[in-house]
Write a protein that holds these residues in place. Sequence first.
Motif, PDB file in Angstrom:
ATOM      1  N   ILE A 192      39.426  39.352  47.236  1.00  0.00           N
ATOM      2  CA  ILE A 192      38.990  37.956  46.616  1.00  0.00           C
ATOM      3  C   ILE A 192      37.456  38.561  46.514  1.00  0.00           C
ATOM      4  O   ILE A 192      37.032  38.017  45.457  1.00  0.00           O
ATOM      5  N   CYS A 193      36.685  38.673  47.762  1.00  0.00           N
ATOM      6  CA  CYS A 193      35.222  38.880  47.392  1.00  0.00           C
ATOM      7  C   CYS A 193      34.927  39.877  46.210  1.00  0.00           C
ATOM      8  O   CYS A 193      34.062  39.646  45.205  1.00  0.00           O
ATOM      9  N   SER A 194      35.753  40.917  46.311  1.00  0.00           N
ATOM     10  CA  SER A 194      35.379  42.195  45.398  1.00  0.00           C
ATOM     11  C   SER A 194      35.654  41.612  43.692  1.00  0.00           C
ATOM     12  O   SER A 194      35.116  41.892  42.932  1.00  0.00           O
ATOM     13  N   MET A 195      36.913  40.880  43.706  1.00  0.00           N
ATOM     14  CA  MET A 195      37.364  40.624  42.367  1.00  0.00           C
ATOM     15  C   MET A 195      36.486  39.504  41.841  1.00  0.00           C
ATOM     16  O   MET A 195      36.255  39.360  40.515  1.00  0.00           O
ATOM     17  N   ILE A 196      35.992  38.626  42.766  1.00  0.00           N
ATOM     18  CA  ILE A 196      34.885  37.380  42.287  1.00  0.00           C
ATOM     19  C   ILE A 196      33.672  38.174  41.968  1.00  0.00           C
ATOM     20  O   ILE A 196      33.056  37.736  40.711  1.00  0.00           O
ATOM     21  N   CYS A 197      33.269  39.118  42.398  1.00  0.00           N
ATOM     22  CA  CYS A 197      32.021  40.057  42.094  1.00  0.00           C
ATOM     23  C   CYS A 197      32.082  40.710  40.670  1.00  0.00           C
ATOM     24  O   CYS A 197      31.396  40.611  39.807  1.00  0.00           O
ATOM     25  N   ILE A 198      33.334  41.217  40.817  1.00  0.00           N
ATOM     26  CA  ILE A 198      33.712  41.738  39.288  1.00  0.00           C
ATOM     27  C   ILE A 198      33.646  40.900  38.133  1.00  0.00           C
ATOM     28  O   ILE A 198      33.147  41.208  37.064  1.00  0.00           O
ATOM     29  N   ALA A 199      34.237  40.014  38.500  1.00  0.00           N
ATOM     30  CA  ALA A 199      34.452  38.680  37.317  1.00  0.00           C
ATOM     31  C   ALA A 199      33.064  38.335  37.066  1.00  0.00           C
ATOM     32  O   ALA A 199      32.877  38.105  35.909  1.00  0.00           O
ATOM     33  N   LEU A 200      32.233  37.898  38.205  1.00  0.00           N
ATOM     34  CA  LEU A 200      30.851  37.399  37.747  1.00  0.00           C
ATOM     35  C   LEU A 200      30.001  38.754  37.077  1.00  0.00           C
ATOM     36  O   LEU A 200      29.333  38.137  36.246  1.00  0.00           O
ATOM     37  N   ALA A 201      30.222  39.848  37.212  1.00  0.00           N
ATOM     38  CA  ALA A 201      29.381  40.753  36.752  1.00  0.00           C
ATOM     39  C   ALA A 201      29.920  40.845  35.159  1.00  0.00           C
ATOM     40  O   ALA A 201      29.142  40.837  34.460  1.00  0.00           O
ATOM     41  N   PHE A 202      31.306  40.732  35.167  1.00  0.00           N
ATOM     42  CA  PHE A 202      31.778  40.656  33.616  1.00  0.00           C
ATOM     43  C   PHE A 202      31.363  39.426  32.818  1.00  0.00           C
ATOM     44  O   PHE A 202      31.005  39.718  31.504  1.00  0.00           O
ATOM     45  N   LEU A 203      31.275  38.315  33.665  1.00  0.00           N
ATOM     46  CA  LEU A 203      30.624  37.233  32.860  1.00  0.00           C
ATOM     47  C   LEU A 203      29.308  37.437  32.440  1.00  0.00           C
ATOM     48  O   LEU A 203      28.876  36.869  31.347  1.00  0.00           O
ATOM     49  N   ILE A 204      28.551  37.652  33.395  1.00  0.00           N
ATOM     50  CA  ILE A 204      27.196  38.063  32.824  1.00  0.00           C
ATOM     51  C   ILE A 204      27.047  38.851  31.908  1.00  0.00           C
ATOM     52  O   ILE A 204      26.270  38.700  30.931  1.00  0.00           O
ATOM     53  N   TYR A 205      27.637  39.916  31.958  1.00  0.00           N
ATOM     54  CA  TYR A 205      27.656  40.995  30.796  1.00  0.00           C
ATOM     55  C   TYR A 205      28.121  40.453  29.436  1.00  0.00           C
ATOM     56  O   TYR A 205      27.468  40.745  28.526  1.00  0.00           O
ATOM     57  N   GLN A 206      29.026  39.618  29.479  1.00  0.00           N
ATOM     58  CA  GLN A 206      29.499  38.929  28.225  1.00  0.00           C
ATOM     59  C   GLN A 206      28.433  37.933  27.660  1.00  0.00           C
ATOM     60  O   GLN A 206      28.397  37.902  26.765  1.00  0.00           O
ATOM     61  N   GLN A 207      27.754  37.118  28.635  1.00  0.00           N
ATOM     62  CA  GLN A 207      26.973  36.227  28.219  1.00  0.00           C
ATOM     63  C   GLN A 207      25.435  36.445  27.882  1.00  0.00           C
ATOM     64  O   GLN A 207      24.950  35.526  27.301  1.00  0.00           O
ATOM     65  N   ILE A 208      25.113  37.484  28.696  1.00  0.00           N
ATOM     66  CA  ILE A 208      23.420  37.425  28.580  1.00  0.00           C
ATOM     67  C   ILE A 208      23.286  38.639  27.608  1.00  0.00           C
ATOM     68  O   ILE A 208      23.953  39.642  27.573  1.00  0.00           O
TER      69      ILE A 208
END
Length: 188
Positions: free
Chosen positions: A79-95
């Motif tokens: 769960i921790c890993s997938m949250i980190c990955i989703a957060l990284a992808f969100l950052i990548y997409q948004q900034i």
Amino acid sequence: MKIIEKMVQQDIIQKENKEWMEFGLRQAVHIMGNWCLVICIGLLFQLEIWQSLFFYFSYCIVRIFAGGYHAKTRPGCYICSMICIALAFLIYQQITINKIVCCLLYMIAVIMIICYSPMDNPNKRLSVVEKVHYRKIVRCVLLLYSLLFAGTMCISFYRMYVLSLLAVLFAGIMVFAGLLQEKISIHR
């Protein structure tokens, strides 16, 4: 596992190797499941498949050798890993990040990883020899990623150098979280 049992019955594998084969098969299924989930998360964030795989591969390689935060259970880790990955992808997409800020963040992450890795796993402490070995490997990996990062930055391949940054940055964050985890466990 039925497939392993059939292989033992047909003398394809020896009975003494059954546990190893079951472990290996479970690991292979787990790893393939992780890759598929990362691709799905990437698609949710409108990343191309190569972007998801490149980020995950880069992040995993650094994490394997640098160590860092470890959840107490396998589901917690997942769960921790997938949250980190989703957060990284969100950052990548948004900034959108300029090259100077990108370089500064990258250098901070690399310095953090070099200074504090390899981190022990609370479940398995590293010997001095293992620490020296993993320290060399993580430095070599970071050197290769830094060359890739610099090269893609020089040719202005934005998607590649930002994904490289995020992979190393999130690995650095996990090293920092591992430091906090270690400090908290010492004070208990």
